[in-house]
Structure formats: C-alpha cells, structure tokens
Design a protein around this motif. Structure first.
Motif, mmCIF file in Angstrom:
data_model
loop_
_atom_site.group_PDB
_atom_site.id
_atom_site.type_symbol
_atom_site.label_atom_id
_atom_site.label_comp_id
_atom_site.label_asym_id
_atom_site.label_seq_id
_atom_site.Cartn_x
_atom_site.Cartn_y
_atom_site.Cartn_z
ATOM 1 N N ASP A 22 3.239 -2.099 -8.012
ATOM 2 C CA ASP A 22 2.098 -2.688 -7.195
ATOM 3 C C ASP A 22 2.655 -3.213 -6.154
ATOM 4 O OD1 ASP A 22 0.478 -2.278 -9.489
ATOM 5 O OD2 ASP A 22 0.071 -4.487 -9.899
ATOM 6 N N SER A 23 2.013 -3.162 -4.926
ATOM 7 C CA SER A 23 2.428 -3.945 -3.731
ATOM 8 C C SER A 23 1.253 -4.641 -3.256
ATOM 9 C CB SER A 23 2.827 -2.666 -2.757
ATOM 10 O OG SER A 23 3.965 -1.942 -3.102
ATOM 11 N N LEU A 24 1.589 -5.778 -2.344
ATOM 12 C CA LEU A 24 0.541 -6.430 -1.793
ATOM 13 C C LEU A 24 0.837 -7.030 -0.488
ATOM 14 C CD1 LEU A 24 0.634 -9.911 -3.566
ATOM 15 C CD2 LEU A 24 2.240 -8.115 -4.066
ATOM 16 N N SER A 47 2.621 2.758 -3.077
ATOM 17 C CA SER A 47 2.092 1.386 -2.878
ATOM 18 C C SER A 47 2.675 0.664 -1.643
ATOM 19 C CB SER A 47 1.768 0.742 -4.114
ATOM 20 O OG SER A 47 3.283 0.217 -4.280
ATOM 21 N N ARG A 48 3.920 0.730 -1.295
ATOM 22 C CA ARG A 48 4.560 0.030 -0.302
ATOM 23 C C ARG A 48 3.927 0.435 1.052
ATOM 24 N NH1 ARG A 48 9.405 -0.089 -2.604
ATOM 25 N NH2 ARG A 48 10.072 1.580 -1.364
ATOM 26 N N MET A 49 4.328 1.787 1.019
ATOM 27 C CA MET A 49 3.698 2.387 2.367
ATOM 28 C C MET A 49 2.574 2.138 2.674
ATOM 29 S SD MET A 49 5.370 6.275 2.038
ATOM 30 C CE MET A 49 4.757 6.963 3.797
ATOM 31 N N GLU A 75 0.254 9.329 5.975
ATOM 32 C CA GLU A 75 1.649 8.966 6.104
ATOM 33 C C GLU A 75 2.090 9.389 4.486
ATOM 34 O OE1 GLU A 75 2.529 5.148 7.407
ATOM 35 O OE2 GLU A 75 1.436 5.641 9.213
ATOM 36 N N ILE A 76 1.401 8.839 3.554
ATOM 37 C CA ILE A 76 1.839 8.857 2.255
ATOM 38 C C ILE A 76 1.750 10.579 1.790
ATOM 39 C CG2 ILE A 76 1.455 8.356 -0.201
ATOM 40 C CD1 ILE A 76 0.064 5.854 0.825
ATOM 41 N N THR A 91 -1.438 6.227 -4.608
ATOM 42 C CA THR A 91 -1.661 4.767 -4.779
ATOM 43 C C THR A 91 -3.049 4.224 -4.571
ATOM 44 O OG1 THR A 91 -0.792 2.551 -4.017
ATOM 45 C CG2 THR A 91 -1.190 4.045 -2.444
ATOM 46 N N THR A 92 -3.533 3.449 -5.273
ATOM 47 C CA THR A 92 -4.953 2.795 -4.990
ATOM 48 C C THR A 92 -4.623 1.894 -3.945
ATOM 49 O OG1 THR A 92 -4.641 0.695 -6.168
ATOM 50 C CG2 THR A 92 -5.060 2.599 -7.788
#
Ligand code: MG
Length: 363
Positions: A22-24, A47-49, A75-76, A91-92
């Motif tokens: 997860d990234s936020l 997720s980080r991207m 980009e991803i 990623t979501t």
C-alpha cells in the motif's frame, strides 16, 4: 479553506504479508491511497509510482485529477513493459482532492472512499471487482459479496493497460463531513458498522485512522491495511444508533470464527484455482523451454502449474542468466505474451547448439 482541514493517516503491513504494497499521500489538498498488486516486489513499485505521479501535479479540479490519474496509469504501464521483473504490476488508486466546498474523488480498483455525514456512513466508491459488479447488477447481495471467494478479483487497475477508465465523483461537501479512504485490508477485516463506530468515537483524525488500522491487524491482518481520515471543518453529527436485527453479531463468537476461517480457506482455494487458470509463465522442464499454465512452484506437494506448450528450445542453448530466469519461471501476461518471451529466448539462443538436443541425450 485547506488550512482548516484536519487529517490523519495510518498504514500497517499486517500479519501475513512480507511487504507493505500500500502507498499513500497526504499533501493537502491531495489525499490518496494506492494498493499495489502483482508478483514479487512489483506491487509496491506500482502503488508508489501512482501516488508520486499524483503528488507531482497541481490538481485543483476533477479534470486535472482525471488527467493526473491517466498519466500515472501510463507511467506504470510503460515501466511494467520496459522492465521484465516489474511485468504485470498494477495498483488501485482512490484519490481525493479537497477544494472549497467540494471533494473530487478519482477511483480505480477496490480501495474505497467513505463519507460520514448526518450520523451515517456512506460508501462513495464502487469496487471494480467481479463481485462488485455482481452487487451493482443486483445479482448478489452485499452480504453474499462479503464471503464471495472471488471478492478481491480486480476488473480495473492502474498500469495494466495503456488506458484506464476512471470513476470521478464530485461531492458537494458540508461542514462537519468526515471522509475516509482505505485499502481493502481494512474493510475485509472489520465491518462497516465497526468502521462507523470508530469514525464516530475518535474525534482526532490521526487517532481514528490509527485505531482503524490497529483493529484490522488485530482482526487477523491478512492484508496490508491503510486508512486515511479527512475532516472538513464544522460540527459533526453523532452516529445514529443502528436499529433492527443484527443477526451476525448474535452468532456465538466461536461459530463465527469457524465460519470466517472456512470462508477464508475457500477464498484461498478459489483464488489459487482461478489464478492457475489465468496465469502463464515460461519455465524449463527436462532441459526444454516450456510454456506453463499456472504459477511456478508447488503447495503441499502439489504443482501449481501444468505444461501448456513445448517449444523445442533446449535450455543448453541459452546464456546462463536466461537459464536461471527460466528456473524461477518468467511470468507472462497471457499465452501471446508467453510466445513473445519464447521468441526472445530463441533470439539469444546459441545457434551452434540449437535446435536439437545434445547428441548424448536419450530420446
Ligand atoms: Mg490490499
């Protein structure tokens, strides 16, 4: 107005996963939660991207938000095509831009946005899962969906295709609105009633986010969990007492635990089965490059894949790095992608030893 917005965020790896994918981001007016998917360490990269791509942009309206999410998707996607160890990553994203008197929400996948207003919790996003679609079409109930074996099967995610459909929701906010963004590791572990109670009881947004996270981990922590709470200034209405029967809470706790364990086991089996039927990889068998259906490795002594196509390419003709990649299995998006991988392997195969097996080989 943004200066008056209060917010809090918490994330936890959970009890089972080896990595928090997860990234936020919380850089008012932008708030976003992304939940990475894909093998190995690719999910956390995706997720980080996604959150980094959003935070690079100046976003103050829904068009800009939509454009930023599309940019993140590109980009991803480009990177997953360019770097083989990141192939298939996605990623979501559930992103919220808090502007004066409104909230713009962009959403792809099965993370969620909730609104606590007038003492009621309302879900603002629809899960882009097979099960979410069935619920929307009225073919199964929310209750059935909670225990459906394919509940986390994503139909949409960032990075999977060159373009992506984004749900955009513009919410006219009211004083005292409390919004919450979360990954599925939260709502699969605790109920919406529990979420509503915490959001009602914890006035401080940071403590609310942290307590939600802690509860999901305490309830099993089967997935990474992220919660973010965003408060618009104003007086909040206390939670309305829920009326009517709550049959599930009347079940004896032990029985409930058994039922949940069974449901989780069935889910795991169904996911494994579905995964086997949808995945391909290129590997080696008896010195030959073979396309397999399924995933590399075995579980409880059972192979998780079966040979789909033999290629006639001898692994002896390949350079050492390719041979070791084959040992681990090279993931493919689909059968066509597997053919491309094989074609690339043929290109680097040494012509001297190719194509027939070595003279000493027993037919
Ligand atoms: Mg998750």
């Amino acid at each position: 107005m943004n200066g008056q917005i209060r917010y809090g965020a918490a994330t936890d790896i959970g009890k089972v996963r080896e990595l928090n994918e997860d990234s936020l981001v919380h850089e008012p007016p932008l708030f976003a939660v992304a939940d990475g998917m894909g093998g190995h360490s690719a999910g956390d990269v995706a997720s980080r991207m996604a959150v980094e791509a959003l935070s690079r942009q100046v976003i103050d309206n829904s068009d800009a938000l939509s454009a930023a999410v599309k940019q993140a998707n590109r980009e991803i996607h480009d990177r997953s095509k360019a770097e083989s160890d990141l192939g298939g990553m996605g990623t979501t994203i559930t992103a919220l831009v808090a502007t004066d008197g409104s909230a713009q929400i962009a959403h792809v996948g099965d993370s969620r946005a909730y609104l606590l207003r007038d003492g009621e919790l309302e879900r603002l996003t629809q899960d882009h899962t097979v099960v979410g679609r069935l619920v929307q079409q009225g073919r199964i109930s929310e209750e059935d969906a909670e225990h459906h074996p394919q509940r986390s099967y994503l139909e949409r995610a960032l990075g999977v295709d060159a373009d992506v459909d984004i749900d955009i929701n513009v919410l006219d906010t009211r004083p005292g609105d409390r919004l919450m963004l979360c990954s599925d590791g939260l709502y699969t572990m605790i109920s919406e009633d529990e979420i509503a109670q915490v959001l009602d009881a914890e006035d401080d947004p940071q403590q609310a986010a942290q307590r939600l996270c802690d509860m999901a981990v305490a309830a099993g922590g089967l997935d990474n969990v992220t919660a973010m709470v965003i408060d618009y200034p104003g007086e909040r209405t206390p939670l309305r007492p829920t009326t009517g029967d709550q049959p599930r809470s009347k079940l004896p706790k032990r029985l409930l635990a058994v039922a949940i364990t069974l449901a989780l086991l069935l889910t795991a089996l169904a996911l494994a089965r579905a995964s086997l039927d949808r995945n391909y990889y290129v590997g080696a068998r008896d010195g030959e490059v073979v396309i397999f259906k399924g995933i590399p490795g075995s579980f409880a002594g059972i192979d998780l894949s079966r040979p789909e196509e033999q290629t006639g390419v001898s692994t002896r003709t390949l350079p050492a790095p390719e041979r070791s990649r084959l040992e681990e299995g090279i993931e493919a998006d689909d059968l066509g992608d597997a053919h491309k991988i094989v074609a690339n392997l043929k290109r680097v195969a040494s012509p001297a030893a190719s194509p027939s097996p070595s003279p000493g080989a027993v037919p």
